[in-house]
Each structure stands twice: as structure tokens, then as C-alpha cells.
Motif scaffolding. Structure first.
Motif, PDB file in Angstrom:
ATOM      1  N   ASP A   1      10.394  20.619  67.701  1.00 34.15           N
ATOM      2  CA  ASP A   1      10.476  21.080  69.097  1.00 34.15           C
ATOM      3  C   ASP A   1       9.241  21.896  69.479  1.00 34.15           C
ATOM      4  O   ASP A   1       8.666  21.712  70.550  1.00 34.15           O
ATOM      5  N   LEU A   2       8.842  22.824  68.589  1.00 33.81           N
ATOM      6  CA  LEU A   2       7.672  23.655  68.878  1.00 33.81           C
ATOM      7  C   LEU A   2       6.410  22.796  68.968  1.00 33.81           C
ATOM      8  O   LEU A   2       5.624  22.918  69.916  1.00 33.81           O
ATOM      9  N   VAL A   3       6.210  21.912  68.013  1.00 37.41           N
ATOM     10  CA  VAL A   3       5.020  21.057  68.014  1.00 37.41           C
ATOM     11  C   VAL A   3       4.996  20.168  69.259  1.00 37.41           C
ATOM     12  O   VAL A   3       3.954  20.015  69.899  1.00 37.41           O
ATOM     13  N   ALA A   4       6.126  19.598  69.614  1.00 38.62           N
ATOM     14  CA  ALA A   4       6.181  18.712  70.788  1.00 38.62           C
ATOM     15  C   ALA A   4       5.895  19.475  72.076  1.00 38.62           C
ATOM     16  O   ALA A   4       5.218  18.957  72.976  1.00 38.62           O
ATOM     17  N   ARG A   5       6.384  20.689  72.180  1.00 37.83           N
ATOM     18  CA  ARG A   5       6.269  21.482  73.410  1.00 37.83           C
ATOM     19  C   ARG A   5       4.858  22.037  73.618  1.00 37.83           C
ATOM     20  O   ARG A   5       4.351  22.052  74.741  1.00 37.83           O
ATOM     21  N   GLU A   6       4.238  22.502  72.556  1.00 36.35           N
ATOM     22  CA  GLU A   6       2.942  23.151  72.708  1.00 36.35           C
ATOM     23  C   GLU A   6       1.864  22.143  73.075  1.00 36.35           C
ATOM     24  O   GLU A   6       1.942  20.980  72.747  1.00 36.35           O
ATOM     25  N   ARG A   7       0.820  22.640  73.747  1.00 34.02           N
ATOM     26  CA  ARG A   7      -0.197  21.758  74.310  1.00 34.02           C
ATOM     27  C   ARG A   7      -1.463  21.665  73.461  1.00 34.02           C
ATOM     28  O   ARG A   7      -2.263  20.752  73.664  1.00 34.02           O
ATOM     29  N   VAL A   8      -1.645  22.580  72.527  1.00 35.25           N
ATOM     30  CA  VAL A   8      -2.849  22.576  71.699  1.00 35.25           C
ATOM     31  C   VAL A   8      -2.468  22.872  70.259  1.00 35.25           C
ATOM     32  O   VAL A   8      -1.609  23.717  69.995  1.00 35.25           O
ATOM     33  N   CYS A   9      -3.109  22.180  69.348  1.00 30.68           N
ATOM     34  CA  CYS A   9      -2.975  22.500  67.924  1.00 30.68           C
ATOM     35  C   CYS A   9      -4.376  22.570  67.339  1.00 30.68           C
ATOM     36  O   CYS A   9      -5.349  22.181  67.982  1.00 30.68           O
ATOM     37  N   ARG A  10      -4.468  23.091  66.144  1.00 32.57           N
ATOM     38  CA  ARG A  10      -5.742  23.111  65.427  1.00 32.57           C
ATOM     39  C   ARG A  10      -5.658  22.103  64.302  1.00 32.57           C
ATOM     40  O   ARG A  10      -4.671  22.097  63.557  1.00 32.57           O
ATOM     41  N   VAL A  11      -6.685  21.275  64.172  1.00 29.96           N
ATOM     42  CA  VAL A  11      -6.707  20.223  63.163  1.00 29.96           C
ATOM     43  C   VAL A  11      -7.842  20.509  62.188  1.00 29.96           C
ATOM     44  O   VAL A  11      -8.981  20.745  62.598  1.00 29.96           O
ATOM     45  N   ALA A  12      -7.503  20.455  60.906  1.00 32.24           N
ATOM     46  CA  ALA A  12      -8.486  20.646  59.855  1.00 32.24           C
ATOM     47  C   ALA A  12      -8.657  19.349  59.065  1.00 32.24           C
ATOM     48  O   ALA A  12      -7.673  18.719  58.679  1.00 32.24           O
ATOM     49  N   THR A  13      -9.909  18.974  58.865  1.00 29.48           N
ATOM     50  CA  THR A  13     -10.272  17.839  58.026  1.00 29.48           C
ATOM     51  C   THR A  13     -11.356  18.331  57.071  1.00 29.48           C
ATOM     52  O   THR A  13     -11.882  19.437  57.232  1.00 29.48           O
ATOM     53  N   ALA A  14     -11.698  17.520  56.103  1.00 35.05           N
ATOM     54  CA  ALA A  14     -12.795  17.857  55.194  1.00 35.05           C
ATOM     55  C   ALA A  14     -13.584  16.588  54.897  1.00 35.05           C
ATOM     56  O   ALA A  14     -13.005  15.510  54.774  1.00 35.05           O
ATOM     57  N   ASN A  15     -14.876  16.760  54.775  1.00 36.04           N
ATOM     58  CA  ASN A  15     -15.700  15.592  54.473  1.00 36.04           C
ATOM     59  C   ASN A  15     -15.611  15.247  52.988  1.00 36.04           C
ATOM     60  O   ASN A  15     -14.888  15.899  52.227  1.00 36.04           O
ATOM     61  N   ALA A  16     -16.343  14.246  52.572  1.00 36.96           N
ATOM     62  CA  ALA A  16     -16.274  13.770  51.186  1.00 36.96           C
ATOM     63  C   ALA A  16     -16.681  14.854  50.187  1.00 36.96           C
ATOM     64  O   ALA A  16     -16.212  14.856  49.051  1.00 36.96           O
ATOM     65  N   GLU A  17     -17.511  15.795  50.603  1.00 33.56           N
ATOM     66  CA  GLU A  17     -17.930  16.887  49.729  1.00 33.56           C
ATOM     67  C   GLU A  17     -16.973  18.078  49.778  1.00 33.56           C
ATOM     68  O   GLU A  17     -17.176  19.070  49.093  1.00 33.56           O
ATOM     69  N   GLY A  18     -15.944  17.980  50.620  1.00 30.77           N
ATOM     70  CA  GLY A  18     -14.956  19.051  50.719  1.00 30.77           C
ATOM     71  C   GLY A  18     -15.254  20.111  51.756  1.00 30.77           C
ATOM     72  O   GLY A  18     -14.518  21.090  51.881  1.00 30.77           O
ATOM     73  N   GLN A  19     -16.324  19.940  52.557  1.00 32.64           N
ATOM     74  CA  GLN A  19     -16.653  20.915  53.600  1.00 32.64           C
ATOM     75  C   GLN A  19     -15.614  20.833  54.714  1.00 32.64           C
ATOM     76  O   GLN A  19     -15.427  19.780  55.321  1.00 32.64           O
ATOM     77  N   PRO A  20     -14.897  21.929  55.000  1.00 36.71           N
ATOM     78  CA  PRO A  20     -13.858  21.883  56.033  1.00 36.71           C
ATOM     79  C   PRO A  20     -14.427  21.852  57.458  1.00 36.71           C
ATOM     80  O   PRO A  20     -15.541  22.317  57.707  1.00 36.71           O
ATOM     81  N   HIS A  21     -13.641  21.317  58.338  1.00 38.36           N
ATOM     82  CA  HIS A  21     -13.958  21.242  59.772  1.00 38.36           C
ATOM     83  C   HIS A  21     -12.657  21.525  60.497  1.00 38.36           C
ATOM     84  O   HIS A  21     -11.639  20.892  60.222  1.00 38.36           O
ATOM     85  N   LEU A  22     -12.672  22.474  61.417  1.00 37.60           N
ATOM     86  CA  LEU A  22     -11.470  22.890  62.145  1.00 37.60           C
ATOM     87  C   LEU A  22     -11.766  22.840  63.629  1.00 37.60           C
ATOM     88  O   LEU A  22     -12.785  23.366  64.080  1.00 37.60           O
ATOM     89  N   VAL A  23     -10.856  22.218  64.391  1.00 42.09           N
ATOM     90  CA  VAL A  23     -11.099  22.047  65.819  1.00 42.09           C
ATOM     91  C   VAL A  23      -9.768  22.035  66.579  1.00 42.09           C
ATOM     92  O   VAL A  23      -8.766  21.520  66.073  1.00 42.09           O
TER      93      VAL A  23
END
Length: 143
Positions: A17-39
């Protein structure tokens, strides 16, 4: 008093319910070397999966091509820490580049965000939709 925490493998109940209702989330990924990226991104929940749109040359897409693991967080801060709420979803990502699945997810995003079509239109020529399948869901303050 600390917020109660819970863990599951599915996004359901108050966490969904919370995830569906909210309009923005933060997404984290990492490249092949493990460097994180958050947006921060706009997301939609449908059928137990999450969907986000992106340019096909974005850092998160490049990262997901190398490493399909992804984490997203939706949280609500309060100066009264007993009121803090949130959900973290860990999962795997699949890039949808065209076809009926692309169109269905695009429609869901456009339904939730009416400005999407004019401000950041999604087209198979330069966009992908990231489908996130939860593998672990953690929540706090939702009980």
C-alpha cells in the motif's frame, strides 16, 4: 520507541500500500565493478512487480545490463522517530525494450503520473521500462 520491522519475500499488505501510494522512490544499482548508483525515480506497482521508466542510455540501465540486482526504498521521515515508515525492496530487474509488455507498463506509469507523457515520454526508440521482481522486502513502522 523503535519502529517495528518486518521481512518477507513478497510485496504485500501495508508495505505494498505504501509503495503503491507514494510518488517517488530511490533506486540503487551497481555496475560490474560494484560502484553504486542511487537515483530518485517515479514508479508504479502492478501485479506484485514494480516498474520504472528510463532512457535506454541511463546509468541505471547500463548498470542493470551488467548486474540485474536492484534495490529500491520508499520512506516517510518524521521528526517524531516513532512515526518513521518505510519499505525497502531488493530484487532482480528485467529490461523491457518493446512489445506488449512495454506498452502495458507504460500505460500503468502514465495512469499514475499524468504528466509523464508530456514531460518524459517513453518510446521504444530511446527508452526502456525496468520490471523489478522482489526477492526480499523489508518494512518498518507499518504495523
Amino acid at each position: 520507541m523503535a519502529a517495528k520491522r518486518s521481512r518477507s519475500k513478497k510485496l504485500s499488505g501495508a508495505a505494498a500500500d505504501l509503495v503503491a501510494r507514494e510518488r517517488v522512490c530511490r533506486v540503487a544499482t551497481a555496475n560490474a565493478e560494484g560502484q553504486p548508483h542511487l537515483v530518485p525515480v517515479c514508479h508504479v506497482l502492478a501485479g506484485g512487480k514494480l516498474y520504472i521508466g528510463s532512457g535506454d542510455d541511463g546509468a541505471k540501465v547500463r548498470n542493470l545490463r551488467a548486474n540485474p540486482r536492484i534495490t529500491l526504498t520508499v520512506d516517510l521521515y518524521s521528526d517524531s522517530w516513532a512515526q518513521i515508515r518505510g519499505v525497502m525492496v531488493q530484487g532482480t530487474a528485467r529490461l523491457i525494450e518493446r512489445g506488449p509488455a512495454f506498452q502495458r507498463a507504460k500505460r500503468k506509469l502514465y495512469e499514475k503520473y499524468s504528466q509523464y507523457a508530456k514531460e518524459a515520454a517513453l518510446a521504444p526508440s530511446d527508452s526502456v521500462i525496468v520490471e523489478i521482481t522482489p526477492t526480499h522486502v523489508y518494512s518498518w513502522g507499518l504495523e
